[in-house]
Design an enzyme around this catalytic site. Structure first.
Site, PDB file in Angstrom:
ATOM      1  N   HIS A 202     -93.848  32.184  47.749  1.00  0.00           N
ATOM      2  CA  HIS A 202     -94.589  31.086  48.064  1.00  0.00           C
ATOM      3  C   HIS A 202     -93.812  30.125  49.139  1.00  0.00           C
ATOM      4  O   HIS A 202     -94.351  29.386  49.677  1.00  0.00           O
ATOM      5  CB  HIS A 202     -94.747  30.182  46.857  1.00  0.00           C
ATOM      6  CG  HIS A 202     -96.137  30.901  46.014  1.00  0.00           C
ATOM      7  ND1 HIS A 202     -96.236  31.792  45.146  1.00  0.00           N
ATOM      8  CD2 HIS A 202     -97.347  30.700  46.339  1.00  0.00           C
ATOM      9  CE1 HIS A 202     -97.165  32.238  45.050  1.00  0.00           C
ATOM     10  NE2 HIS A 202     -98.071  31.572  45.404  1.00  0.00           N
ATOM     11  N   GLU A 444    -107.641  38.743  42.106  1.00  0.00           N
ATOM     12  CA  GLU A 444    -106.192  39.002  42.426  1.00  0.00           C
ATOM     13  C   GLU A 444    -105.517  40.017  41.625  1.00  0.00           C
ATOM     14  O   GLU A 444    -104.252  40.062  41.662  1.00  0.00           O
ATOM     15  CB  GLU A 444    -105.674  37.672  42.795  1.00  0.00           C
ATOM     16  CG  GLU A 444    -105.521  36.803  41.484  1.00  0.00           C
ATOM     17  CD  GLU A 444    -104.973  35.642  42.108  1.00  0.00           C
ATOM     18  OE1 GLU A 444    -104.260  35.277  42.933  1.00  0.00           O
ATOM     19  OE2 GLU A 444    -105.018  34.472  41.377  1.00  0.00           O
ATOM     20  N   ASP A 468    -101.466  38.589  45.487  1.00  0.00           N
ATOM     21  CA  ASP A 468    -101.185  39.103  44.182  1.00  0.00           C
ATOM     22  C   ASP A 468    -101.906  40.204  43.975  1.00  0.00           C
ATOM     23  O   ASP A 468    -101.407  41.328  43.008  1.00  0.00           O
ATOM     24  CB  ASP A 468    -101.650  37.876  43.133  1.00  0.00           C
ATOM     25  CG  ASP A 468    -100.703  36.768  42.786  1.00  0.00           C
ATOM     26  OD1 ASP A 468     -99.518  37.249  42.713  1.00  0.00           O
ATOM     27  OD2 ASP A 468    -100.883  35.618  42.785  1.00  0.00           O
ATOM     28  N   CYS A 515    -108.655  34.968  50.803  1.00  0.00           N
ATOM     29  CA  CYS A 515    -107.720  33.573  50.926  1.00  0.00           C
ATOM     30  C   CYS A 515    -106.285  34.052  50.968  1.00  0.00           C
ATOM     31  O   CYS A 515    -105.641  33.021  50.874  1.00  0.00           O
ATOM     32  CB  CYS A 515    -108.192  32.371  49.853  1.00  0.00           C
ATOM     33  SG  CYS A 515    -107.655  32.876  48.397  1.00  0.00           S
TER      34      CYS A 515
END
Ligand code: PEP
Ligand code: MG
Length: 577
Positions: A202, A444, A468, A515
Site C-alpha cells: 500500500h 480478489e 490481492d 480497480c
C-alpha cells in the site's frame, strides 16, 4: 562516493534531491520550511522546548529527593543527571540548530534530523555503554517534540514556505506505513526510497497516487545513505543512486525534462472521450484515499470514483476510530466533490500491510491470511454498522456504490446483507435521511473468482482487485520484497481468473470493473480491452496514459488475440511479440 541500491520500481519518474532520513515513527512530526525572517523565532521555539524539558526533569529530581525511598531512586536520579547533561551539551544544541539556520527546517524536523544523524554515530560506537546513550537521546527528542506540540510554530498551519529552500528533498526510510504516506502527501518531499515493500504494497500504491517517483525494497538503503547526501530516485528502473557524479546527474536531469514534456503532451487528451477506434466507450474511474483526492480525479476528467479506500480514515489514530459523524462528513465530501458522478465507497480494509496503528504489531502468524478487510468488519459489528450508516447517509447527496473487500463465502454475503438491513433500520428509527446504494463485491480471492455466478445473485456489480488476486493466487506476500520477483500479473492462472470473471459478468449484463494496479498499467490496457473490460479504475495520475492506449485500440482486432494470450503458456512472450 557514488553507489547505487537496487529495489522495486513502484512509482515512475525521476526525483533528484538531498536525502532526508526519517524513522517511520517520527514521520508524523511536521515537515516544512521556515523563511529567513522566521529562523530566529524557530530557534527560540527550539531552545524554549529544551528549557521546558530541563525544568521538567529538574522538578522530577526534586520530587525524588523528597521521597522516603531516596536510596531506591538512586539509579533514576543518576539517569536524570545524564539526561540533563545531554540537554545542556552545546554541541548537541548546535547540531539541532544547524538544520534551522542552514536548511530552514522547522524546529520539529530539525530535532528529528539531528537525531537520525547522531543515532548513526552512536550505532557505530564500540563501547556498549556509549551505544546505549542513543536511546537516551531518543527519549529526550521525544520529550522536546512533546513540548513543541504544545507550542505551535508561528508558521505552522500555513502552506510550507518551500520557496526559501532550493534543494529538493527525497525521503529515505526503512519502512513507511500507509498512514505515514498520508503525512507524506502533505509534505515537502519529491520522492522516496524504503528498505522494505513490494510493487503493490500500500505504500507503493499511495506513492503512485501522488505521482512521485519511488523505489521500495532497497534492503539496506536507509543504512547506506547519509543524511543530506545527494540522491537520485529512478522510479522506472527501481534504482537509488547515491552521490551521483555530475555527468550522471546531468543525464538524469535531461530525462526529468523529457518526462515533463511527455506529460504535457498527454494533457492534450484530457477532454477527449475515452472511446476506442471502433467506437467502444470505456469508463475511466479514479481510485482515491481521501475526499480531497477528488480534485486530481476531476482534473484528469475521471467519470467517477471506482474505489474509495476508506481505511485511510481509520489508520494512525491510536485506536480511536472515526465516529459516524466524521465518516459521514468524509464520504459526503467525496460524493459532493465529484459533482453528481458516481462514487464507489469500499468498506474498511485494514489488516495485513494496513495496520490500524503504525506501532501495533500484528501478532497473527500470517496477517495476509488473517483477520483483514470484511473479516474484520464482520467481527466488529458496532464499527461496521457505524460505517454502513455513514455511507448510507452520504448516499443522500449523490450516486453511491457500496463495495465490500475480500469476500469469499456465501455466509459472509448473507451477513453483509443482514448488517446493511440493520443499518437502514437504525437510520429509520432515528428518522435520518439516507439514499439508495448499488451493492458490489471485490473479486480478489481465487475462491470468489471461481464462484462469480453466486456473487452475481447477490450483487449489482463486481470489481476485480488484481493486487490481492495475484497475492492469493500465486501465494506471494505483496509486501515481501524477497518474493516480489514472483509477482506476475501475466501468470496464466491470473489471466484465466480475470478473463472468466469479466466474461461471466458480461454474459449476465452486470457491471464489472478492475480497480487493482493492473487497470492503471498502460501495458495491460489492450489485453483487458480484448477480454471485454470497459470499466477501469486507477489512480488519477495513470488515467491519461491509459486513455492514450484506449484511443489507439480497436477492440474487434483485440478479441481473438486476447483469448490467445490467456490460453498461452507464456502470455508475457505473446504480448511482447
Ligand atoms: C486490490 O487488491 O487489487 C485492491 C484494489 O485493493 P487493495 O489494493 O486496497 O488491497
Ligand atoms: Mg485488495
Amino acid at each position: 562516493m557514488t553507489f547505487s541500491v537496487h529495489g522495486q520500481a513502484v512509482s515512475r519518474g525521476i526525483a533528484i534531491g538531498r536525502a532526508v532520513l526519517v524513522a517511520s515513527s517520527r514521520l508524523d512530526v511536521a515537515h516544512y520550511f521556515v523563511t529567513t525572517e522566521q529562523v530566529d523565532a524557530e530557534l527560540q521555539r527550539l531552545s524554549d522546548a529544551r528549557d521546558r524539558v530541563i525544568e521538567e526533569l529538574q522538578r522530577m529530581q526534586l520530587g525524588l529527593q523528597k521521597t522516603e525511598a531516596r536510596e531506591a531512586h538512586h539509579e533514576l536520579n543518576a539517569l536524570l543527571d545524564v539526561h540533563l547533561m545531554l540537554l545542556e551539551d552545546k554541541q548537541l544544541q548546535e547540531g539541532a540548530a544547524y538544520w534551522v539556520q542552514e536548511r530552514h527546517y522547522n524546529a520539529e524536523w530539525a530535532l528529528t534530523s539531528h537525531l537520525e544523524q547522531i543515532a548513526r554515530q552512536f550505532d557505530e560506537m564500540e563501547d556498549p555503554y556509549l551505544r546505549e546513550r542513543k536511546s537516551d537521546l531518543e527519549q529526550l527528542t521525544e520529550l522536546q517534540l512533546r513540548q513543541l506540540r504544545g507550542v505551535p510554530s508561528p508558521v505552522a498551519g500555513q502552506p510550507p514556505a518551500s520557496a526559501s529552500q532550493d534543494d529538493p528533498l527525497v525521503l529515505v526510510a526503512h519502512d513507511l506505513s500507509p498512514a505515514d504516506m498520508l503525512q507524506f502527501k502533505q509534505s515537502v518531499f519529491v520522492g522516496f526510497a524504503t528498505d522494505v515493500g513490494g510493487k503493490t504494497s500500500h505504500t507503493a500504491i499511495v506513492a503512485r497516487s501522488m505521482d512521485i517517483p519511488a523505489v521500495v525494497g532497497g534492503r539496506s538503503a536507509s543504512q547506506l545513505v547519509q543524511q543530506d547526501d545527494w540522491v537520485i530516485i529512478d522510479g522506472d528502473a527501481g534504482i537509488l543512486i547515491v552521490n551521483p557524479s555530475d555527468t550522471v546527474r546531468a543525464e538524469y536531469e535531461f530525462r526529468q525534462r523529457e518526462i515533463m514534456l511527455q506529460r504535457g503532451r498527454l494533457a492534450h487528451i484530457k477532454n477527449t472521450p475515452a472511446v476506442t477506434l471502433d467506437g467502444e466507450r470505456v469508463e475511466l474511474l479514479a481510485n482515491i484515499e481521501q475526499p480531497t483526492d477528488t480534485v486530481p480525479a476531476l482534473s484528469v476528467s475521471a467519470v467517477g470514483v471506482g474505489l474509495f479506500r476508506t481505511e485511510f480514515l481509520f489508520m494512525g489514530r491510536s485506536g480511536k476510530l472515526p465516529d459516524e459523524a466524521e465518516q459521514y462528513q468524509a464520504y459526503r465530501a467525496a460524493v459532493e466533490g465529484m459533482h453528481g458522478l458516481p462514487v464507489t465507497i469500499r468498506t474498511v480494509d485494514v489488516g495485513a500491510d494496513k495496520p490500524l496503528d503504525r506501532n501495533a504489531r500484528d501478532d497473527h502468524l500470517n496477517p495476509a491470511l488473517g483477520q483483514r478487510a470484511i473479516r474484520w468488519s464482520l467481527s466488529e459489528p458496532a464499527m461496521f454498522l457505524t460505517q454502513l450508516r455513514a455511507i448510507l447517509r452520504a448516499a443522500a447527496h449523490g450516486k453511491v456504490n457500496l463495495l465490500f473487500p475480500l469476500v469469499a463465502h456465501r455466509h459472509e454475503i448473507l451477513q453483509i446483507k443482514d448488517m446493511l438491513a440493520k443499518a437502514q433500520q437504525q437510520l429509520d428509527l432515528r428518522g435520518e435521511v439516507y439514499g439508495p446504494v448499488r451493492l458490489g463485491a471485490m473479486i480478489e480471492v481465487p475462491a470468489a473468482a471461481l464462484t462469480v455466478p453466486m456473487f452475481l445473485k447477490h450483487f449489482d456489480f463486481l470489481s476485480i482487485g488484481t493486487n490481492d488476486l495475484i497475492q492469493y493466487t500465486l501465494a506471494i506476500d505483496r509486501v515481501d520484497e524477497s518474493v516480489s520477483h514472483l509477482y506476475d500479473p501475466l501468470h496464466p492462472a491470473i489471466l484465466q481468473l480475470v478473463a472468466g470473471t469479466i466474461a461471466e459478468c458480461r454474459a449476465q449484463g452486470k457491471s464489472i470493473s478492475v480497480c487493482g494496479e493492473m487497470a492503471g498499467d498502460p501495458t495491460m490496457t489492450r489485453l483487458l480491452l480484448g477480454l471485454g473490460l470497459r470499466s477501469f479504475s486507477m489512480h488519477p495520475s495513470q488515467i491519461l496514459a491509459v486513455k492514450q492506449q484506449i484511443l489507439r485500440s480497436d477492440t474487434r482486432k483485440l478479441r481473438t488475440w486476447a483469448q490467445a494470450v490467456v490460453s498461452s503458456e507464456d502470455p508475457a512472450g505473446q504480448i511482447a511479440g
